[in-house]
Design an enzyme around this catalytic site. Structure first.
Site, PDB file in Angstrom:
ATOM      1  N   HIS A  21      59.148 -10.470  18.071  1.00  0.00           N
ATOM      2  CA  HIS A  21      57.850 -10.115  17.480  1.00  0.00           C
ATOM      3  C   HIS A  21      58.003  -8.957  16.510  1.00  0.00           C
ATOM      4  O   HIS A  21      57.945  -7.789  16.919  1.00  0.00           O
ATOM      5  CB  HIS A  21      56.878  -9.747  18.599  1.00  0.00           C
ATOM      6  N   PRO A  39      53.214  -8.995  30.462  1.00  0.00           N
ATOM      7  CA  PRO A  39      51.906  -9.537  30.816  1.00  0.00           C
ATOM      8  C   PRO A  39      50.844  -8.554  30.303  1.00  0.00           C
ATOM      9  O   PRO A  39      50.772  -7.401  30.771  1.00  0.00           O
ATOM     10  CB  PRO A  39      51.945  -9.586  32.343  1.00  0.00           C
ATOM     11  N   ASP A  72      45.250  -5.554  20.775  1.00  0.00           N
ATOM     12  CA  ASP A  72      44.010  -6.287  21.080  1.00  0.00           C
ATOM     13  C   ASP A  72      44.154  -7.067  22.381  1.00  0.00           C
ATOM     14  O   ASP A  72      43.213  -7.169  23.163  1.00  0.00           O
ATOM     15  CB  ASP A  72      43.700  -7.279  19.942  1.00  0.00           C
ATOM     16  N   HIS A 125      53.231 -12.212  13.666  1.00  0.00           N
ATOM     17  CA  HIS A 125      53.141 -11.720  15.056  1.00  0.00           C
ATOM     18  C   HIS A 125      54.409 -12.005  15.861  1.00  0.00           C
ATOM     19  O   HIS A 125      54.990 -11.089  16.440  1.00  0.00           O
ATOM     20  CB  HIS A 125      51.927 -12.353  15.772  1.00  0.00           C
ATOM     21  N   ARG A 185      44.522  -4.515  62.251  1.00  0.00           N
ATOM     22  CA  ARG A 185      44.002  -3.537  61.282  1.00  0.00           C
ATOM     23  C   ARG A 185      43.662  -2.225  62.003  1.00  0.00           C
ATOM     24  O   ARG A 185      43.806  -1.136  61.450  1.00  0.00           O
ATOM     25  CB  ARG A 185      42.793  -4.075  60.516  1.00  0.00           C
ATOM     26  N   GLU A 198      40.425  -4.524  42.409  1.00  0.00           N
ATOM     27  CA  GLU A 198      41.675  -4.812  43.118  1.00  0.00           C
ATOM     28  C   GLU A 198      42.875  -4.842  42.174  1.00  0.00           C
ATOM     29  O   GLU A 198      43.958  -4.348  42.498  1.00  0.00           O
ATOM     30  CB  GLU A 198      41.587  -6.168  43.848  1.00  0.00           C
ATOM     31  N   PHE A 241      41.687 -11.645  48.641  1.00  0.00           N
ATOM     32  CA  PHE A 241      41.576 -11.112  47.283  1.00  0.00           C
ATOM     33  C   PHE A 241      42.928 -10.681  46.707  1.00  0.00           C
ATOM     34  O   PHE A 241      42.985 -10.084  45.629  1.00  0.00           O
ATOM     35  CB  PHE A 241      40.559  -9.969  47.233  1.00  0.00           C
ATOM     36  N   HIS A 280      41.838  -8.969  57.370  1.00  0.00           N
ATOM     37  CA  HIS A 280      41.045 -10.193  57.422  1.00  0.00           C
ATOM     38  C   HIS A 280      41.928 -11.348  56.962  1.00  0.00           C
ATOM     39  O   HIS A 280      41.657 -12.019  55.969  1.00  0.00           O
ATOM     40  CB  HIS A 280      39.778 -10.046  56.572  1.00  0.00           C
ATOM     41  N   HIS A 339      36.235 -16.140  52.145  1.00  0.00           N
ATOM     42  CA  HIS A 339      36.909 -14.928  52.594  1.00  0.00           C
ATOM     43  C   HIS A 339      38.112 -15.214  53.495  1.00  0.00           C
ATOM     44  O   HIS A 339      38.832 -14.295  53.865  1.00  0.00           O
ATOM     45  CB  HIS A 339      35.922 -14.033  53.349  1.00  0.00           C
TER      46      HIS A 339
HETATM   47  C1  LIG Z   1      48.579 -11.954  30.274  1.00  0.00           C
HETATM   48  C2  LIG Z   1      49.185 -12.483  29.013  1.00  0.00           C
HETATM   49  N1  LIG Z   1      48.605 -13.510  28.388  1.00  0.00           N
HETATM   50  C3  LIG Z   1      49.155 -14.036  27.272  1.00  0.00           C
HETATM   51  C4  LIG Z   1      50.320 -13.519  26.763  1.00  0.00           C
HETATM   52  C5  LIG Z   1      50.975 -14.146  25.551  1.00  0.00           C
HETATM   53  N2  LIG Z   1      50.796 -13.232  24.386  1.00  0.00           N
HETATM   54  C6  LIG Z   1      51.752 -12.403  23.994  1.00  0.00           C
HETATM   55  S1  LIG Z   1      51.294 -11.450  22.701  1.00  0.00           S
HETATM   56  C7  LIG Z   1      49.785 -12.203  22.629  1.00  0.00           C
HETATM   57  C8  LIG Z   1      48.773 -11.798  21.594  1.00  0.00           C
HETATM   58  C9  LIG Z   1      48.568 -10.339  21.631  1.00  0.00           C
HETATM   59  O1  LIG Z   1      47.792  -9.914  20.571  1.00  0.00           O
HETATM   60  P1  LIG Z   1      47.823  -8.401  20.157  1.00  0.00           P
HETATM   61  O2  LIG Z   1      47.804  -7.558  21.358  1.00  0.00           O
HETATM   62  O3  LIG Z   1      46.757  -8.188  19.169  1.00  0.00           O
HETATM   63  O4  LIG Z   1      49.236  -8.208  19.527  1.00  0.00           O
HETATM   64  P2  LIG Z   1      49.646  -8.267  17.982  1.00  0.00           P
HETATM   65  O5  LIG Z   1      49.330  -9.650  17.497  1.00  0.00           O
HETATM   66  O6  LIG Z   1      48.863  -7.235  17.295  1.00  0.00           O
HETATM   67  O7  LIG Z   1      51.120  -8.007  18.012  1.00  0.00           O
HETATM   68  C10 LIG Z   1      49.670 -13.160  23.622  1.00  0.00           C
HETATM   69  C11 LIG Z   1      48.455 -14.004  23.829  1.00  0.00           C
HETATM   70  C12 LIG Z   1      50.887 -12.430  27.453  1.00  0.00           C
HETATM   71  N3  LIG Z   1      52.019 -11.859  27.051  1.00  0.00           N
HETATM   72  N4  LIG Z   1      50.293 -11.905  28.546  1.00  0.00           N
END
Ligand SMILES: Cc1ncc(C[n+]2csc(CCOP(=O)(O)OP(=O)(O)O)c2C)c(N)n1
Length: 680
Positions: free
Chosen positions: A38, A128, A165, A269, A364, A418, A444, A468, A480
């Site tokens: 990227h 993530p 974003d 990107h 618990r 959580e 949960f 639980h 639950h």
């Molecule tokens: C939880 C999760 N969902 C989806 C993705 C796949 N993913 C990686 S980057 C991205 C877009 C991120 O956009 P932004 O934060 O604006 O990054 P930019 O394009 O500015 O580099 C996605 C959907 C991920 N890494 N983690």
């Protein structure tokens, strides 16, 4: 506490642009060489990162683990080359140019997304989206808690986050932002890569949030700046450092800055620019150098940035030495991962008491007694719950709640968050100084699962108290009642899922979790009372073996009944039932599959025996089959539970001593049948 006096970012011998372009082109060249990655985010955020690392970030590349360093979290983990370029340029050991050239390759220090423990200077694993910012909230909280205990001389640092974003669209960010705002974590500064682009295109496709208003509503300072103007960046960071609230700096940037035909678009990107566009970018930004070449003047200035914090670190070392002038200090004890002797005494005293009292209580409740017994002996135990304190029974009498006015507390009311709780606990564990635990209902666990998975991946000592734990919770009904959760959590590598069967096992499970320095744990605890089956006088922690024999018949076994948690008493009752019919049953308690898996084959064979086996657990079968063999049978749930008193549910779903006895007899028959040689 004040902003450092910083030179005008343009009047040094090497320009700010030269410094930032070194970062940009290392990212561009590494992605190009790897043919994946990227480039857009590092190119867009190079200016912000350069200002942060050269003027503000308190760090010393010579000691990536210096406890009072500022923390830098790349929440937008896909932009990993931004971080690797910075670590390389500032001189982190092992992050060589060859490693950048091996970006994303087998065995390199530069994996696709930053991995904690793999590359020096990587404070947490990210990728993530949303996890980094929520983990950072835990780090910033840990900093304040440590500061309240040990003072500015030992603990006084900022936590900086770069997020995009994507991180802010994730629901987790909302929980994290809200928690940080509530707690007034003034030393948390988020630099938002406000480029309006994500993978599908412009963020207007899917998002119309006013991020400044959103953060403002949660009690943050929020401002927007030009993310390519070094003076504006520096001024905004300096302002944020003076604030007593957490700060969001929305840095308006152009993704892929400098790539003439691609910048500002999603095309940059997550794909290499391609040779022509790389050449065009070099020409547009005035960077004529060969791939991976950094001119020596630029390199020198970056290395100087890497050792800028050296004097501060030396001063800190002096303070730290003074703190343990008498050989030991509470501060060093807190940072030490080993458990103090007082703890060992407290937990073994409690086990002995349980052995004598043999209380028939819910696990618990037993856990509550454990927490009460060890809290004072373990001053760095940091409790909490996601608004279920009185159900989870997670708060020791001696623990004071944490609040913006009381960071000396040791119990966190995480609110109904959580996921943020789990991620913040990761951040607290990563920061150092505390052993975090937090409670919610087992059902949960799904809300926190992504953060639990990261804890397992990173090898963090984080303890989830999940009560639980079955249909045994009764009337609250199937929403639950966890049925698939044990199976699904057991599928996560390096996660210790404990399901203790009585008070002593609960104490032992806690002990295992606290001693597991490189694994997170989940303590699955019953709402309902369970009889005590263990007697006192056993010094060995039996839960540590994962599974062990509770009842061994005097002669050969006809069948082995294996159970966990609240179903152990059902297996014990079933063994008595079939004994009347002359069937000799062994009973095995299996509180932790993962620990049992780690035992020797010999021990496993000894526990499981050769006789047919029946598994009993009020949950779906999951990977029980691997312990039960061909003749074996599983007595448990095959679907969701229902709303009714617990005893009714156990009866209606057929998890009873009688049902187990029948299953045992069927298994014995099946085994006999399969031993008879087939005719013809
Ligand atoms: C939880 C999760 N969902 C989806 C993705 C796949 N993913 C990686 S980057 C991205 C877009 C991120 O956009 P932004 O934060 O604006 O990054 P930019 O394009 O500015 O580099 C996605 C959907 C991920 N890494 N983690």
């Amino acid at each position: 506490m004040n902003a450092p006096a910083f030179p005008s970012v343009t009047d040094a011998a090497v320009s700010h642009a030269g410094m930032a372009n070194a970062v940009r082109f290392l990212a561009v060249d590494a992605v190009e060489r790897a043919k994946s990655g990227h480039p857009g985010m590092p190119m867009g955020m190079a200016d912000v990162a350069t200002v942060l690392f050269t003027l503000f970030l308190k760090f010393d590349a010579a000691d990536p683990n210096w406890p009072d360093r500022d923390r830098f979290i790349l929440s937008a983990g896909h932009g990993s080359m931004l971080l690797y370029a910075l670590l390389h340029l500032t001189g982190y050991d092992g992050v060589t140019i060859e490693q950048l050239q091996a970006f994303r390759q087998w065995g390199s220090k530069t994996p696709g997304h930053p991995e904690y423990g793999h590359t020096p200077g990587v404070e947490t694993t990210t990728g993530p989206l949303g996890q980094g910012i929520a983990t950072a909230v835990g780090m910033a909280l840990a900093e304040r808690l440590m500061n309240a205990r040990f003072g500015d001389e030992l603990v006084d640092h900022f936590t900086y986050v770069i997020c995009g974003d994507g991180c802010l669209m994730e629901g987790l960010s909302h929980e994290a932002i809200s928690l940080a705002g509530h707690l007034g974590l003034g030393k948390l500064i988020v630099l938002f890569d406000d480029n309006n682009i994500s993978i599908d295109g412009n963020t207007s496709l899917s998002c119309s949030d006013d991020q400044l208003a959103r953060f403002g509503a949660s009690g943050w300072d929020a401002s927007r700046i030009d993310g390519h103007d070094p003076q504006a960046i520096a001024a905004a960071i300096a302002r944020a450092r003076r604030s007593d609230r957490p700060s969001l700096i929305a840095c308006r940037t152009v993704i892929g800055y400098g790539a003439p035909n691609r910048q500002g678009s999603e095309k940059v990107h997550g794909a290499p620019l391609g040779a022509d566009e790389v050449a065009a970018t070099r020409s547009m930004l005035g960077w004529p150098h060969e791939p991976f070449h950094v001119p020596s003047a630029v390199r020198t200035r970056w290395l100087a940035a890497g050792s800028r914090g050296s004097a501060a670190r030396q001063t800190w070392i002096e303070h730290s030495r003074r703190a343990c002038a008498n050989g030991r200090s509470a501060f060093h004890d807190a940072l030490n991962r080993k458990l103090p002797c007082g703890y060992a005494e407290a937990i073994s005293d409690l086990s002995a008491r349980f052995g004598v009292e043999r209380p028939a209580i819910a696990t618990r409740q037993a856990s509550q007694r454990v927490i009460d017994a060890i809290a004072q002996a373990l001053p760095n135990l940091l409790g909490g719950s996601a608004d279920l304190t009185h159900s989870n029974l997670t708060k020791a009498g001696s623990q004071k709640p944490v609040s913006p006015a009381a960071f000396d507390g040791s119990y966190i009311h995480y609110g109904i968050r959580e996921h943020a709780m789990a991620a913040a606990m990761n951040g607290i564990a990563l920061h150092g100084g505390f052993i975090p635990y937090g409670g919610t209902f087992l059902t949960f666990a799904d809300y926190s699962r992504p953060a639990i998975r990261l804890a397992a991946l990173m090898g963090l000592r984080v303890i989830h108290v999940m009560t639980h734990d079955s249909i045994g919770l009764g009337e609250d009904g199937p929403t639950h009642q966890p049925v698939e959760h044990l199976a699904s959590l057991r599928a996560i590598p390096n996660l210790l899922v404990f399901r203790p069967a009585d008070a002593i096992e609960t104490a032992e499970a806690w002990d295992c979790a606290l001693r597991a320095e490189t694994s997170p744990s989940i303590l699955c605890l019953s709402r309902q009372a369970v009889p005590a089956f263990r007697h006192g006088g056993v010094e060995t922690n039996m839960v540590a073996a994962g599974a062990y024999v509770v009842v061994e018949p005097s002669g050969a076994r006809d069948v082995t009944l294996i159970a966990t948690g609240s179903e152990l008493s059902i297996a014990l009752a079933a063994a008595k039932l079939i004994e009347r019919d002359g069937v000799a049953a062994a009973v095995v308690s299996a509180p932790c599959f993962e620990l049992f898996r780690r035992q020797s084959r010999d021990y496993q064979r000894e526990v499981l025996g050769d006789a047919p086996r029946v598994g009993v657990e009020a949950a779906v079968e999951g990977d029980w089959a691997r312990w039960l063999g061909d003749a074996g049978e599983f007595v448990g749930m095959t679907g969701f539970g229902a709303s009714a008193p617990a005893e009714t549910l156990y009866r209606e779903f057929g998890i009873t001593p009688e049902a187990v006895a029948e299953a045992a007899k069927r298994s014995i028959k099946r085994a006999q049948h399969s031993r008879v040689p087939r005719a013809g």
